[in-house]
Write a protein that holds these residues in place. Structure first.
Motif, PDB file in Angstrom:
ATOM      1  N   HIS A  36       0.852  -1.190   0.000  1.00  0.00           N
ATOM      2  CA  HIS A  36       0.000   0.000   0.000  1.00  0.00           C
ATOM      3  C   HIS A  36       0.885   1.237   0.000  1.00  0.00           C
ATOM      4  N   SER A  37       0.295   2.372  -0.329  1.00  0.00           N
ATOM      5  CA  SER A  37       1.056   3.619  -0.269  1.00  0.00           C
ATOM      6  C   SER A  37       1.565   3.837   1.150  1.00  0.00           C
TER       7      SER A  37
ATOM      8  N   ARG B  14      -0.014  10.321   3.851  1.00  0.00           N
ATOM      9  CA  ARG B  14      -0.900   9.772   2.824  1.00  0.00           C
ATOM     10  C   ARG B  14      -2.141  10.640   2.634  1.00  0.00           C
TER      11      ARG B  14
ATOM     12  N   GLN C  10       2.940  14.683  -3.573  1.00  0.00           N
ATOM     13  CA  GLN C  10       2.966  13.233  -3.762  1.00  0.00           C
ATOM     14  C   GLN C  10       1.934  12.815  -4.780  1.00  0.00           C
ATOM     15  N   ASP C  11       2.177  11.660  -5.328  1.00  0.00           N
ATOM     16  CA  ASP C  11       1.205  10.978  -6.174  1.00  0.00           C
ATOM     17  C   ASP C  11       1.014   9.605  -5.551  1.00  0.00           C
ATOM     18  N   ASN C  12      -0.061   9.449  -4.794  1.00  0.00           N
ATOM     19  CA  ASN C  12      -0.272   8.192  -4.070  1.00  0.00           C
ATOM     20  C   ASN C  12      -0.398   7.010  -5.022  1.00  0.00           C
TER      21      ASN C  12
ATOM     22  N   LYS D 115       1.046   6.516  -7.768  1.00  0.00           N
ATOM     23  CA  LYS D 115       2.364   6.135  -8.271  1.00  0.00           C
ATOM     24  C   LYS D 115       3.343   5.847  -7.141  1.00  0.00           C
ATOM     25  N   LYS D 116       2.892   6.051  -5.896  1.00  0.00           N
ATOM     26  CA  LYS D 116       3.777   5.903  -4.731  1.00  0.00           C
ATOM     27  C   LYS D 116       5.052   6.720  -4.945  1.00  0.00           C
ATOM     28  N   THR D 117       4.862   7.954  -5.339  1.00  0.00           N
ATOM     29  CA  THR D 117       5.986   8.831  -5.656  1.00  0.00           C
ATOM     30  C   THR D 117       5.844  10.137  -4.895  1.00  0.00           C
TER      31      THR D 117
END
Length: 122
Positions: free
Chosen positions: A29-30, A53, A71-73, A75-77
């Motif tokens: 998960h993120s 998150r 953040q881009d959840n 993309k986990k970035t």
């Protein structure tokens, strides 16, 4: 296998900008928290910014107003936009992530760390 991969470092002149990226992989998960620390030669590691998150961000005073974390959840970035860079921003920048904890102060409690990317401001 959890991995944090940073990119976007480099050399710029004072007043310039860079954007760091950190892609997390291996997480189911993120992460609850992602962020950035930095360490300059001969200096202590310093917390720069974190984002949870849910979107809550914390930015350290030395960079507030110049650095932005996002953040881009999906993309986990996590990103760190750095504007108006100063020579004192020169350091190795490390991406961090944790599933349960978020802090700019207690770095030792953050579980996952990237290899670092160098930022040099002249």
């Amino acid at each position: 296998h959890v991995q944090l991969v940073e990119s976007g470092g480099g050399s710029v002149k004072a007043g310039g900008s860079l954007r760091l990226s950190c892609a997390a992989s291996g997480f189911m998960h993120s992460p609850f928290c992602m962020g950035w620390f930095r360490q300059a030669p001969g200096k202590q590691r310093e917390g720069i910014a974190t984002v949870e998150r849910g979107g809550k961000t914390v930015v350290s005073d030395p960079v507030k107003g110049r650095f932005t974390i996002s953040q881009d959840n999906a993309k986990k970035t996590v990103y760190l936009r750095m504007n108006n860079l100063k020579p004192e921003d020169t350091a190795t920048y490390y991406c961090v992530a944790d599933m349960d904890y978020c802090s700019l102060t207690f770095a030792g409690f953050l579980k996952f760390w990237g290899q670092g990317t160098q930022v040099t401001v002249s």
